[in-house]
Every structure is written in C-alpha cells, then in structure tokens.
Design an enzyme around this catalytic site. Structure first.
Site, short mmCIF file in Angstrom:
data_model
loop_
_atom_site.label_atom_id
_atom_site.label_comp_id
_atom_site.label_asym_id
_atom_site.label_seq_id
_atom_site.Cartn_x
_atom_site.Cartn_y
_atom_site.Cartn_z
CB SER A 54 36.59 34.13 36.77
OG SER A 54 36.84 35.04 35.73
CD GLU A 55 40.63 28.10 39.76
OE1 GLU A 55 40.91 26.94 40.07
OE2 GLU A 55 41.49 28.96 39.49
CB CYS A 56 34.32 30.52 41.94
SG CYS A 56 33.65 30.72 43.60
CB CYS A 67 29.73 33.46 45.19
SG CYS A 67 30.27 31.75 44.89
CB CYS A 69 30.81 31.23 41.21
SG CYS A 69 31.35 32.89 41.67
CD GLU A 96 39.24 30.55 43.47
OE1 GLU A 96 38.22 31.03 43.99
OE2 GLU A 96 39.28 29.45 42.91
NE ARG A 98 34.12 39.88 42.22
CZ ARG A 98 33.37 40.41 43.18
NH1 ARG A 98 33.90 41.28 44.02
NH2 ARG A 98 32.11 40.10 43.29
CB THR A 118 32.92 41.05 47.56
OG1 THR A 118 32.04 41.91 46.83
CG2 THR A 118 32.15 39.85 48.06
CG ASP A 130 37.04 42.07 38.38
OD1 ASP A 130 37.99 41.30 38.12
OD2 ASP A 130 35.90 41.93 37.93
NE ARG A 132 36.68 38.78 37.29
CZ ARG A 132 35.37 38.60 37.34
NH1 ARG A 132 34.85 37.41 37.10
NH2 ARG A 132 34.56 39.61 37.61
#
Length: 196
Positions: A54-56, A67, A69, A96, A98, A118, A130, A132
C-alpha cells in the site's frame, strides 16, 4: 467492479528489469478513480513471489524512519528480481495511510507527535485502524492467470483477504528497526496482529 487496464510497458529499475501495467479502479460514489501499479517479471512462473504494497509517500519516496514501508518496498523488489525461475509481482495499491489518504495521514502523524500510537491516531480522527480494501487483487490475479502465490507479508489480514483469489503461502518480510519506528512496529504486532 469497474476498472480499466493500461498497456504494458518496460520498467528497468535499480533492482532489475521489470514490466509494468496500471489498473484504474472506479470506486462507487468517488469522483477520482484509484490508479494502482503492477510491477512484474517478464516471465511469471506457476508460483510467483508477490508483494501487495500500500502506498506510503513518506516512507517510499522520502525515506521516513517512522515506518518500515520504504524498506519493505525495496526488499520486496530485490527479492522478486532474484526469484528465479518463477519471478514475481509487486502490486502498488493507492491506499495511502492504511486507506485514510495523505491529508489525514499527516494529521495522524501530528497526533502521533503528541503521544498517540498509529491506531489511536486513526481512531481519534474518526477512522478505523485500517481501511484498506483488496478487491482489485481478484481482477489483477485473474488478468495475470495467477492461482497460487508466495506472499511477502507480515499482515494476517492480508493473507485472509487474498486467500479467496489464490492459494497463499506466506513469507515474512523483516527489515531493520530504528528508534523512530520501534513503537510503530510494536503496535503493529500487539494491536493489529502482525507476525513480527
């Protein structure tokens, strides 16, 4: 599900030679579609090595130490490039923070600076820990005729989400910790059940 698939293009990288396609996912009641990226080996064997990432933006592009990531992305690309003969695939999902988006993620960072973890930061902003969604993976696997994978993940929810679409064998993906992400990883393990 409504989606479009781009043409295929060559993508030489510092990790190795890959091919790339984009999947444009149209979300109901959302004006802007999500444009995901699939980076894959030219030859995909029977059991490719797969990373659903997933995008970060902060970690993947700017090298944030808050993180893991960016380090996971690089390690996955290295391992996929070296996975002979079955090759592999990295699916870069535009989810982005989560799934809460970049703007809200930065607001969550602000709360983390004040001492919230988080999960607490997301919840304080009115979001679940989350958000996602992995529904597009079904279409990606179908397009590439993938029925079984070696999945690079520490997230048991990801294993469960992908299991209806392919036979999944999990492979851990562990990167070095640092003083800025130790608590982040502890929360992933304790509150989100990650296999760390």
């Amino acid at each position: 599900m409504k989606f479009e698939i781009s043409n295929q293009a060559h993508l030489p990288t510092k990790f190795g030679d890959f091919w790339v396609k984009s999947f444009r996912e149209f979300i109901p009641n959302q004006d802007t579609p999500l444009e995901h990226l699939v980076v894959y080996s030219k030859e995909l064997g029977q059991t490719p090595l797969v990373r659903i990432h997933s995008e970060c933006l902060t970690g993947d592009v700017f090298g944030s130490k808050k993180c893991d990531c960016g380090n996971e992305l690089a390690l996955a690309m290295q391992q996929i490039a070296q996975n002979k003969p079955d090759g592999g695939m990295l699916v870069y999902l535009r989810q982005e923070g989560r799934g809460i988006g970049l703007f809200n993620k930065i607001n969550a960072y602000h709360l983390q600076d004040q001492g919230f973890d988080t999960v607490e930061a997301n919840e304080k902003l009115g979001f679940p820990s989350d958000m996602r969604n992995y529904d597009i993976i079904k279409e990606i696997f179908k397009h590439f005729d993938i029925t079984q994978i070696n999945l690079l993940t520490n997230n048991p929810k990801k294993i469960s989400a992908l299991s209806p679409y392919a036979k999944v064998v999990r492979h851990s993906i562990i990167t070095p910790t640092n003083p800025h992400n130790e608590n982040y990883l502890t929360i992933k393990k304790q509150k989100m059940g990650h296999l760390l």
